[in-house]
Design an enzyme around this catalytic site. Structure first.
Site, mmCIF file in Angstrom:
data_model
loop_
_atom_site.group_PDB
_atom_site.id
_atom_site.type_symbol
_atom_site.label_atom_id
_atom_site.label_comp_id
_atom_site.label_asym_id
_atom_site.label_seq_id
_atom_site.Cartn_x
_atom_site.Cartn_y
_atom_site.Cartn_z
ATOM 1 N N ARG A 79 -26.178 -47.891 8.158
ATOM 2 C CA ARG A 79 -26.887 -48.900 8.553
ATOM 3 C C ARG A 79 -26.508 -50.386 7.980
ATOM 4 O O ARG A 79 -25.861 -50.379 7.062
ATOM 5 C CB ARG A 79 -28.305 -48.480 8.167
ATOM 6 C CG ARG A 79 -28.871 -47.299 8.681
ATOM 7 C CD ARG A 79 -30.307 -47.080 8.052
ATOM 8 N NE ARG A 79 -30.879 -45.666 8.457
ATOM 9 C CZ ARG A 79 -30.885 -44.633 7.854
ATOM 10 N NH1 ARG A 79 -30.002 -44.654 6.736
ATOM 11 N NH2 ARG A 79 -31.272 -43.482 8.447
ATOM 12 N N LYS A 104 -32.308 -45.820 3.811
ATOM 13 C CA LYS A 104 -33.347 -45.673 4.430
ATOM 14 C C LYS A 104 -34.416 -44.933 3.747
ATOM 15 O O LYS A 104 -35.581 -45.226 3.594
ATOM 16 C CB LYS A 104 -33.310 -45.613 5.839
ATOM 17 C CG LYS A 104 -34.778 -45.937 6.538
ATOM 18 C CD LYS A 104 -34.436 -45.675 7.992
ATOM 19 C CE LYS A 104 -35.545 -45.700 8.966
ATOM 20 N NZ LYS A 104 -35.383 -45.742 10.376
ATOM 21 N N HIS A 164 -28.511 -51.778 14.905
ATOM 22 C CA HIS A 164 -28.604 -50.454 14.701
ATOM 23 C C HIS A 164 -28.204 -49.360 15.556
ATOM 24 O O HIS A 164 -28.111 -48.205 15.294
ATOM 25 C CB HIS A 164 -30.296 -50.354 14.395
ATOM 26 C CG HIS A 164 -30.557 -48.824 13.987
ATOM 27 N ND1 HIS A 164 -30.542 -48.534 12.708
ATOM 28 C CD2 HIS A 164 -31.235 -47.954 14.245
ATOM 29 C CE1 HIS A 164 -30.763 -47.377 12.335
ATOM 30 N NE2 HIS A 164 -31.301 -46.947 13.442
ATOM 31 N N ARG A 167 -25.286 -47.144 15.088
ATOM 32 C CA ARG A 167 -25.541 -45.785 14.318
ATOM 33 C C ARG A 167 -25.688 -44.765 15.550
ATOM 34 O O ARG A 167 -25.147 -43.764 15.292
ATOM 35 C CB ARG A 167 -26.685 -46.025 13.589
ATOM 36 C CG ARG A 167 -27.077 -44.739 12.582
ATOM 37 C CD ARG A 167 -28.133 -45.008 11.519
ATOM 38 N NE ARG A 167 -28.628 -43.752 11.083
ATOM 39 C CZ ARG A 167 -27.998 -42.989 10.072
ATOM 40 N NH1 ARG A 167 -26.958 -43.310 9.454
ATOM 41 N NH2 ARG A 167 -28.690 -41.829 9.614
ATOM 42 N N TRP A 190 -29.688 -37.726 6.855
ATOM 43 C CA TRP A 190 -31.130 -37.464 7.642
ATOM 44 C C TRP A 190 -31.653 -36.177 6.791
ATOM 45 O O TRP A 190 -30.805 -35.398 6.457
ATOM 46 C CB TRP A 190 -31.073 -37.056 8.921
ATOM 47 C CG TRP A 190 -30.881 -38.289 9.896
ATOM 48 C CD1 TRP A 190 -31.890 -39.102 10.340
ATOM 49 C CD2 TRP A 190 -29.686 -38.476 10.799
ATOM 50 N NE1 TRP A 190 -31.254 -40.059 11.239
ATOM 51 C CE2 TRP A 190 -29.992 -39.790 11.397
ATOM 52 C CE3 TRP A 190 -28.378 -38.008 11.027
ATOM 53 C CZ2 TRP A 190 -28.942 -40.277 12.148
ATOM 54 C CZ3 TRP A 190 -27.498 -38.521 11.857
ATOM 55 C CH2 TRP A 190 -27.926 -39.777 12.410
ATOM 56 N N TYR A 199 -29.587 -36.119 19.552
ATOM 57 C CA TYR A 199 -28.259 -36.149 19.970
ATOM 58 C C TYR A 199 -27.677 -34.951 20.436
ATOM 59 O O TYR A 199 -26.456 -34.969 20.813
ATOM 60 C CB TYR A 199 -27.281 -36.645 18.998
ATOM 61 C CG TYR A 199 -27.816 -37.960 18.226
ATOM 62 C CD1 TYR A 199 -27.912 -39.129 18.906
ATOM 63 C CD2 TYR A 199 -28.597 -38.015 17.010
ATOM 64 C CE1 TYR A 199 -28.040 -40.536 18.384
ATOM 65 C CE2 TYR A 199 -28.866 -39.205 16.383
ATOM 66 C CZ TYR A 199 -28.721 -40.477 17.299
ATOM 67 O OH TYR A 199 -29.337 -41.591 16.470
#
Length: 239
Positions: A79, A104, A164, A167, A190, A199
């Site tokens: 990010r 994040k 963003h 990403r 994640w 995805y």
């Protein structure tokens, strides 16, 4: 009854609150923890990514400092804040790894550097004693979606694209290249598969065999069934 806000609008405010709480915990250290801020359901998921050809146009249209950040984002999935805050003491070029301490979700993670990411960092060496990415000798301390970003998008002929979403592009390219969801989850940092599963639609290798079963040159895979005109009764079958 007055018209209420859409889930997307409410989620933007919730995301802002969550971001402020995270800053208070990670940067200000004013709080130790905060409750999970859940987004509302019903928001139409934005599915925006660019092709490799568009990415090359964007890089060529960007000023040098921005081009370096864009290239690093596309090769690592990091990010904006993770890139601009990356320091040399958290980079090991010999082991081709970078360690992020401000992520994040608040969990430090390692980032393997592929050849593209490695090349970008090699180009940034000696530019600053502490920070990897700089502008005119100073750390990048502002939002990257600024005038330079918008100008580069316009020159590259790319519309409606946020920083963003580099990403998202990185993740989409990985799935198209055959990277599994579990591998992508670890690469992107994640905590759960929920965010990664979006995805999954970009990878169709596992369905290629199935799709080819009924192609014209597939032989006699399809069993020839008897057909009866609509409404015609067969002998020996009562209605």
């Amino acid at each position: 009854m007055g018209k209420g806000n859409k889930p997307a609008t409410i989620n933007r405010y919730l995301a802002l609150i969550r971001s402020l709480l995270r800053m208070a915990r990670d940067e200000g250290q004013w709080i130790d923890s905060f409750p999970k801020v859940r987004m509302l359901q019903g928001e139409v998921e934005r599915d925006r990514w660019i092709t490799r050809e568009e990415a090359e146009r964007l890089i060529l249209a960007s000023p040098e400092h921005l081009a370096a950040v864009v290239r690093f984002a596309l090769s690592t999935g990091c990010r904006a804040k993770e890139i601009t805050g990356l320091e040399w003491n958290r980079v090991d070029l010999d082991r081709e790894t970078a360690w992020l301490n401000q992520t994040k979700n608040g969990t430090p993670r390692g980032v393997p550097l592929n050849g593209d990411a490695f090349a970008v960092l090699q180009e940034q060496r000696e530019k600053h004693a502490r920070f990897c990415f700089t502008f005119r000798g100073e750390p990048i301390g502002w939002q990257l979606s600024n005038t330079a970003w918008l100008t580069a998008l316009k020159k590259a002929g790319i519309e409606d694209f946020r920083f963003h979403e580099l990403r998202h592009t990185w993740a989409s390219w990985h799935r198209q290249a055959g990277t599994s969801c579990d591998e992508l989850k670890d690469l992107g940092g994640w905590k759960s598969r929920e965010m990664v599963d979006r995805y999954a639609k970009f990878a169709t290798d596992n369905l290629q065999v199935a799709a080819s079963r009924i192609q014209r040159n597939s032989g006699e895979n399809v069993i020839p069934l008897l057909r009866f005109p609509y409404g015609q009764k067969t002998k020996g079958v009562s209605s």
